[in-house]
Design a protein around this motif. Structure first.
Motif, mmCIF file in Angstrom:
data_model
loop_
_atom_site.group_PDB
_atom_site.id
_atom_site.type_symbol
_atom_site.label_atom_id
_atom_site.label_comp_id
_atom_site.label_asym_id
_atom_site.label_seq_id
_atom_site.Cartn_x
_atom_site.Cartn_y
_atom_site.Cartn_z
ATOM 1 N N HIS A 74 3.888 10.084 -4.462
ATOM 2 C CA HIS A 74 3.480 8.769 -3.971
ATOM 3 C C HIS A 74 3.285 8.847 -2.468
ATOM 4 O O HIS A 74 4.030 9.539 -1.788
ATOM 5 C CB HIS A 74 4.539 7.717 -4.316
ATOM 6 N N PRO A 75 2.287 8.124 -1.968
ATOM 7 C CA PRO A 75 2.062 8.182 -0.526
ATOM 8 C C PRO A 75 3.254 7.591 0.221
ATOM 9 O O PRO A 75 3.889 6.662 -0.266
ATOM 10 C CB PRO A 75 0.814 7.314 -0.328
ATOM 11 N N CYS A 76 3.555 8.167 1.363
ATOM 12 C CA CYS A 76 4.647 7.646 2.180
ATOM 13 C C CYS A 76 4.033 7.028 3.423
ATOM 14 O O CYS A 76 3.596 7.734 4.324
ATOM 15 C CB CYS A 76 5.603 8.784 2.557
ATOM 16 N N ASN A 77 3.948 5.714 3.436
ATOM 17 C CA ASN A 77 3.449 5.028 4.629
ATOM 18 C C ASN A 77 4.311 3.794 4.880
ATOM 19 O O ASN A 77 5.232 3.520 4.124
ATOM 20 C CB ASN A 77 1.955 4.699 4.490
ATOM 21 N N ILE A 78 3.990 3.058 5.901
ATOM 22 C CA ILE A 78 4.872 1.966 6.307
ATOM 23 C C ILE A 78 5.044 0.925 5.192
ATOM 24 O O ILE A 78 6.118 0.357 5.018
ATOM 25 C CB ILE A 78 4.363 1.324 7.626
ATOM 26 N N THR A 79 3.989 0.731 4.397
ATOM 27 C CA THR A 79 4.076 -0.250 3.302
ATOM 28 C C THR A 79 5.024 0.248 2.224
ATOM 29 O O THR A 79 5.943 -0.463 1.801
ATOM 30 C CB THR A 79 2.683 -0.478 2.669
ATOM 31 N N THR A 80 4.803 1.482 1.787
ATOM 32 C CA THR A 80 5.679 2.025 0.743
ATOM 33 C C THR A 80 7.092 2.180 1.294
ATOM 34 O O THR A 80 8.058 1.964 0.573
ATOM 35 C CB THR A 80 5.176 3.388 0.228
ATOM 36 N N ALA A 81 7.211 2.564 2.568
ATOM 37 C CA ALA A 81 8.532 2.781 3.167
ATOM 38 C C ALA A 81 9.400 1.542 2.967
ATOM 39 O O ALA A 81 10.527 1.639 2.495
ATOM 40 C CB ALA A 81 8.410 3.118 4.647
HETATM 41 C C1 LIG Z 1 0.156 2.913 1.572
HETATM 42 O O1 LIG Z 1 0.323 3.234 0.206
HETATM 43 C C2 LIG Z 1 0.015 2.149 -0.643
HETATM 44 C C3 LIG Z 1 0.425 2.534 -2.051
HETATM 45 O O2 LIG Z 1 -0.355 3.556 -2.544
HETATM 46 C C4 LIG Z 1 -1.483 1.852 -0.504
HETATM 47 O O3 LIG Z 1 -1.804 0.792 -1.350
HETATM 48 C C5 LIG Z 1 -1.755 1.475 0.952
HETATM 49 O O4 LIG Z 1 -3.152 1.296 1.130
HETATM 50 C C6 LIG Z 1 -1.269 2.553 1.895
HETATM 51 N N1 LIG Z 1 -1.377 2.061 3.266
HETATM 52 C C7 LIG Z 1 -1.780 2.817 4.272
HETATM 53 C C8 LIG Z 1 -1.770 2.184 5.614
HETATM 54 O O5 LIG Z 1 -2.149 3.980 4.110
#
Ligand SMILES: *[C@@H]1O[C@H](CO)[C@@H](O)[C@H](O)[C@H]1NC(C)=O
Ligand SMILES: *[C@@H]1O[C@H](CO)[C@@H](O)[C@H](O)[C@H]1NC(C)=O
Ligand SMILES: *[C@@H]1O[C@H](CO)[C@@H](O)[C@H](O)[C@H]1NC(C)=O
Ligand SMILES: *[C@@H]1O[C@H](CO)[C@@H](O)[C@H](O)[C@H]1NC(C)=O
Ligand SMILES: *[C@@H]1O[C@H](CO)[C@@H](O)[C@H](O)[C@H]1NC(C)=O
Length: 200
Positions: A74-81
Motif C-alpha cells: 500500500h502506498p505510504c503517504n500523508i493520507t494513508t499515514a
Molecule cells: C495516498 O494514497 C492514497 C491511497 O492509495 C491515494 O488515494 C492518494 O491519492 C495518495 N495521495 C498522495 C498525495 O499520493
C-alpha cells in the motif's frame, strides 16, 4: 597487511549476511536497527509511565513481519499515514489465520493482543516513535495489561503487536520452531555486528 586482512573479513561478513538474509545485508542491518531503536523508544515511554519494559515476543515478531510485508504494497503517504493509525485485533487482519499457522501461534492466545501499524517514509526515527507515543496508540503503551511486543518492518511500514501476560493475548503456541529460528537470526545479527565492529 592489516588493511588487506580486515577488508577480507569485511567481505566475508557481507558474503555471509547475503547468504543468510538473501537480500541486501545493509538493508537487513538497518531493519534490525530500526526495530531496536523503536523498542527502546517505546520502553522509554513505558519507563516514564512507571511501567515495566516490553519483553520481546518472538512469535508476535513473526506475525508482525508478515503483516508489514503485506502493508508495504500500500502506498505510504500523508493520507494513508493518518488513516492507518488505528489499533486492531489480529482477527481483523486479512489472512491472520494463515500467519498464525506459519508462525505457530495458537489463535486462542491472540484475542487480547493489539496490532498497531504505522507508515513513516524512510522510518525517520523521532517521527516513527511519535506515531506511537502521540497518537491513540499511546493508550495501549500506557496499559500495564500489555507486557510484550513484537515488531515487524517492511520498507516504510512498521507493525507493532502488543501481547499480554494472560493466556488470551500471550501469543503462546504449539511448537517452538519459529521462536528458535528468529532467536537464531537475532543472535547471528549480533555476532555479525560484533565481528564487523571488531574488524573495523
Ligand atoms: C495516498 O494514497 C492514497 C491511497 O492509495 C491515494 O488515494 C492518494 O491519492 C495518495 N495521495 C498522495 C498525495 O499520493
Ligand atoms: C494527520 O494527523 C496530524 C496529527 O493528528 C494532524 O495534525 C494532520 O493535520 C493530519 N493530516 C492529514 C492530512 O489529515
Ligand atoms: C481454542 O478454543 C476453542 C474454543 O474455546 C477450543 O475448542 C479449541 O480446542 C482451542 N484450541 C486450542 C489449540 O487450544
Ligand atoms: C506520523 O508519521 C507521519 C509520516 O508518515 C507524519 O506525517 C506524522 O506527523 C506522524 N504523526 C505524529 C503524531 O508524529
Ligand atoms: C498513563 O496511565 C496512568 C494510569 O492510568 C495515568 O495516570 C497517566 O496519566 C497516563 N499517562 C498518559 C501520558 O496518558
Amino acid at each position: 597487511m592489516a588493511s588487506s586482512s580486515s577488508s577480507f573479513s569485511l567481505f566475508g561478513v557481507f558474503a555471509i549476511a547475503f547468504l543468510v538474509f538473501g537480500s541486501s545485508p545493509v538493508l537487513s542491518f538497518k531493519v534490525e536497527e530500526d526495530k531496536e531503536n523503536l523498542l527502546q523508544g517505546l520502553n522509554g515511554y513505558r519507563q516514564a509511565q512507571k511501567l515495566p519494559p516490553f519483553e520481546k515476543n518472538a512469535k508476535a515478531c513473526c506475525i508482525a513481519d508478515k503483516i508489514a510485508d503485506v502493508d508495504k504494497d500500500h502506498p505510504c503517504n500523508i493520507t494513508t499515514a493518518n488513516s492507518t493509525v488505528t489499533a486492531r485485533h489480529l482477527s481483523q487482519i486479512a489472512n491472520f489465520e494463515h500467519y498464525a499457522e506459519k508462525c505457530k501461534v495458537d489463535l486462542n492466545t491472540t484475542a487480547d493482543a493489539i496490532v498497531m501499524p504505522v507508515c513513516v517514509p524512510d522510518m525517520v526515527e523521532p517521527m516513527l516513535l511519535a506515531n506511537y507515543t502521540q497518537t491513540q496508540y499511546a493508550q495501549y503503551l500506557n496499559n500495564s495489561k500489555f507486557v510484550g511486543a513484537g515488531l515487524g518492518v517492511d520498507v516504510d511500514w512498521m507493525v507493532v503487536i502488543l501481547t499480554t501476560a494472560e493466556h488470551g493475548g500471550s501469543f503462546a503456541g504449539s511448537g517452538a520452531g519459529s521462536v528458535v529460528a528468529s532467536m537464531g537470526a537475532s543472535v547471528l545479527v549480533v555476532l555479525l555486528g560484533l565481528f564487523l565492529v571488531g574488524n573495523l
